[in-house]
Design a protein around this motif. Sequence first.
Motif, PDB file in Angstrom:
ATOM      1  N   SER A   1      61.271  27.521  60.839  1.00  0.00           N
ATOM      2  CA  SER A   1      62.348  26.545  60.671  1.00  0.00           C
ATOM      3  C   SER A   1      62.870  26.696  59.248  1.00  0.00           C
TER       4      SER A   1
ATOM      5  N   ASN B   1      54.735  31.508  65.564  1.00  0.00           N
ATOM      6  CA  ASN B   1      55.690  30.492  66.010  1.00  0.00           C
ATOM      7  C   ASN B   1      57.073  30.711  65.399  1.00  0.00           C
ATOM      8  N   LYS B   2      58.043  29.978  65.911  1.00  0.00           N
ATOM      9  CA  LYS B   2      59.412  30.092  65.412  1.00  0.00           C
ATOM     10  C   LYS B   2      59.504  29.438  64.045  1.00  0.00           C
TER      11      LYS B   2
ATOM     12  N   MET C   1      51.206  22.211  52.961  1.00  0.00           N
ATOM     13  CA  MET C   1      50.903  22.666  54.318  1.00  0.00           C
ATOM     14  C   MET C   1      49.810  21.814  54.972  1.00  0.00           C
TER      15      MET C   1
ATOM     16  N   MET D   1      59.300  18.442  56.542  1.00  0.00           N
ATOM     17  CA  MET D   1      59.201  19.283  55.347  1.00  0.00           C
ATOM     18  C   MET D   1      59.479  18.458  54.098  1.00  0.00           C
TER      19      MET D   1
ATOM     20  N   GLY E   1      57.182  26.236  60.978  1.00  0.00           N
ATOM     21  CA  GLY E   1      58.198  25.772  61.915  1.00  0.00           C
ATOM     22  C   GLY E   1      58.335  24.264  61.973  1.00  0.00           C
ATOM     23  N   LEU E   2      58.026  23.585  60.860  1.00  0.00           N
ATOM     24  CA  LEU E   2      58.153  22.123  60.853  1.00  0.00           C
ATOM     25  C   LEU E   2      59.623  21.694  60.836  1.00  0.00           C
ATOM     26  N   SER E   3      59.848  20.454  61.243  1.00  0.00           N
ATOM     27  CA  SER E   3      61.217  19.938  61.199  1.00  0.00           C
ATOM     28  C   SER E   3      61.593  19.649  59.745  1.00  0.00           C
ATOM     29  N   ARG E   4      62.896  19.564  59.519  1.00  0.00           N
ATOM     30  CA  ARG E   4      63.400  19.331  58.168  1.00  0.00           C
ATOM     31  C   ARG E   4      62.843  18.041  57.567  1.00  0.00           C
TER      32      ARG E   4
ATOM     33  N   VAL F   1      58.094  25.527  47.382  1.00  0.00           N
ATOM     34  CA  VAL F   1      56.983  24.742  47.919  1.00  0.00           C
ATOM     35  C   VAL F   1      57.126  24.578  49.438  1.00  0.00           C
ATOM     36  N   ALA F   2      58.363  24.598  49.914  1.00  0.00           N
ATOM     37  CA  ALA F   2      58.593  24.421  51.361  1.00  0.00           C
ATOM     38  C   ALA F   2      58.359  25.700  52.161  1.00  0.00           C
ATOM     39  N   PHE F   3      58.148  26.814  51.475  1.00  0.00           N
ATOM     40  CA  PHE F   3      58.065  28.116  52.149  1.00  0.00           C
ATOM     41  C   PHE F   3      57.049  28.141  53.306  1.00  0.00           C
ATOM     42  N   GLY F   4      55.838  27.669  53.027  1.00  0.00           N
ATOM     43  CA  GLY F   4      54.797  27.672  54.063  1.00  0.00           C
ATOM     44  C   GLY F   4      55.179  26.805  55.254  1.00  0.00           C
ATOM     45  N   LEU F   5      55.867  25.694  54.959  1.00  0.00           N
ATOM     46  CA  LEU F   5      56.248  24.760  56.029  1.00  0.00           C
ATOM     47  C   LEU F   5      57.328  25.367  56.918  1.00  0.00           C
ATOM     48  N   GLU F   6      58.206  26.166  56.312  1.00  0.00           N
ATOM     49  CA  GLU F   6      59.224  26.868  57.117  1.00  0.00           C
ATOM     50  C   GLU F   6      58.535  27.830  58.075  1.00  0.00           C
TER      51      GLU F   6
ATOM     52  N   ARG G   1      50.364  31.727  53.377  1.00  0.00           N
ATOM     53  CA  ARG G   1      51.363  30.686  53.619  1.00  0.00           C
ATOM     54  C   ARG G   1      52.021  30.910  54.977  1.00  0.00           C
TER      55      ARG G   1
END
Lengths: 258, 278
Positions: A223, A220-221, B162, B122, B116-119, B108-113, A214
């Motif tokens: 969010s 990268n940074k 993701m 996500m 570095g995606l925007s809120r 579920v948002a863990f991978g997206l964080e 995951r």
Amino acid sequence: MKSLSLYVERDSFIHRVDPITKLFYIFAAIIVPFVMKDLTVSIVCAAVSLILLAVGKVLRNAITVFACLFLIMITIFLIQALANINNATVVFSISGIHFYAEGMINGVKIIMRMTDMVAAFLILILTTKPSDLVEDLIRAGFSPRIGYVIMSIFQIVPHMAGAIDVITDAQRARGVETKGSLPVRIKAFLPLLGPVVLNSFMNTKERAMALEVRAFDAKNKKSFLNEAVNFRHAMAYRVLFVLLAVSAVAWRAGGVLL
Amino acid sequence: MKKVIVENLKYRYPAMKQLALDEISFEVEEGEKIGVIGRNSSGKSTLCQALVGLTPHFYKGTYGGRVIVDGLEIKHATVSEAALKVGIVFQNPFTQVTGAKLTVYEEVAFGLENMGLSRAEMIEKVDRALHLLNIYPFRNQNPFSLSGGQMQRMAIAGIIAMRPSIIVLDEPTSQLDPQGTEEVFSAMDELSAEGMTVVIVEHKMEKVAQYCDKILVMKDGKRAAFDTPAKVFSRDDLSELGVCAPVYTNICKALGKKEGAYYPVTLAGAARVLGARR
Ligand SMILES: Nc1ncnc2c1ncn2[C@@H]1O[C@H](COP(=O)(O)OP(=O)(O)OP(=O)(O)O)[C@@H](O)[C@H]1O
Ligand SMILES: [Mg+2]
């Protein structure tokens, strides 16, 4: 499910302050009374911390913690009152035991500093979600790995406690004595450590893989899904707390020099 | 376009004598759904791990051949790099809970964080994944409070969110009831229609036959077959391969009813062949 977090959900000014500013407050609340070594300062600091708890509407939750500390505080006070090295002035005596002014003053000072310190930490703990604190720290450049470990402790410890309950029940169902005197309990508890600890070790590798896929290690940074607590005057407050601490130190250093 | 290219892939676990993967080769087109079947210990999970680079990056051992996923050669990429192209859902849903998030939604948002995606992005992706797997109603629950089946769906949602171009699922329905299984397969169907390539290890042959374009049969770490469901399940040596054909196929085999050159593999196919008689 039980939670390790002591966060109390309320709508208050203190809840709206961001976690890092609260850390700055803790810093000042510890430095000032310890450096200045003055009874009045200690009392004022303790009072301020308690008032902030009240503003945060969590004074009642804090009192449970203080109740636990009460015995320790009494003990400290008695030891100081009876046996401080500087004791000279007897204030009163009960059946031949002398209570000294110097010790009692010192005792109150210590109790006030303890109260101040504990209350300052409670302001953070009772009015901040652990995840908000950790995410804010990561935003400020703290290692995400350490952040992950801290957050997982909040989740996995209660989970392990749950696992222990399940296994205890299973043992009881098989006729193992799990209640009663301490030795009996320890005897019942030790065999539990095997499965619980082993289980979590075996899971570690798989979980590490699950994190990796995951993109936990991505360069990268990162969010955040949750927005940072946006406290408007954060900078002003942080500067104020640092100034308070620095001037306490300066005052003390000046005093020593004179 | 070829999304997965596996060439002479060989792998042996450090402490093992025999190869876990032995000269495996196959190719998968964009948007195809591939079912991987075979006995226990035939190397299915190991193959899945090789597709995302956990083998050889996480498990050391002897490695040979090439795996190219969406143009990326796995051997030369890190797992986190590969993770952006190819997602994997493991057999055990419990170990896929990160343990650092307090709600299913955050989990579920863990991978997206990490990406570095925007809120806003996500939220859109997490909502979609939760709806697709039918766990939206549980979004505010603690991940550890879910049942095995719900946890399995959450694990899939965490990867789907993701949006990898390829998704590898290792027995994703082992703890799901028939309806849950159906939901997972139709979710995969929807995603593959949008171009996602799906590789799924599954023991429920009826589902594999119904949803997969091709089947890869594994035996002792080797590729025993790679073909359409009809061709694979029409073979005579299935029991040697440790494979049991779908009931519909077995009924038609017993009755000697073929549809063209092969036996039907789905309910609809069997109904066509058997109904034609009346
Ligand atoms: N971590 C490991 N270390 C050493 N050997 C392993 C490891 N994982 C699997 N193996 C071995 O590799 C071979 C293939 O195992 P694998 O898990 O890929 O099979 P599988 O087809 O997924 O089986 P199942 O249907 O039981 O999930 C087996 O002989 C197994 O014992
Ligand atoms: Mg497996």
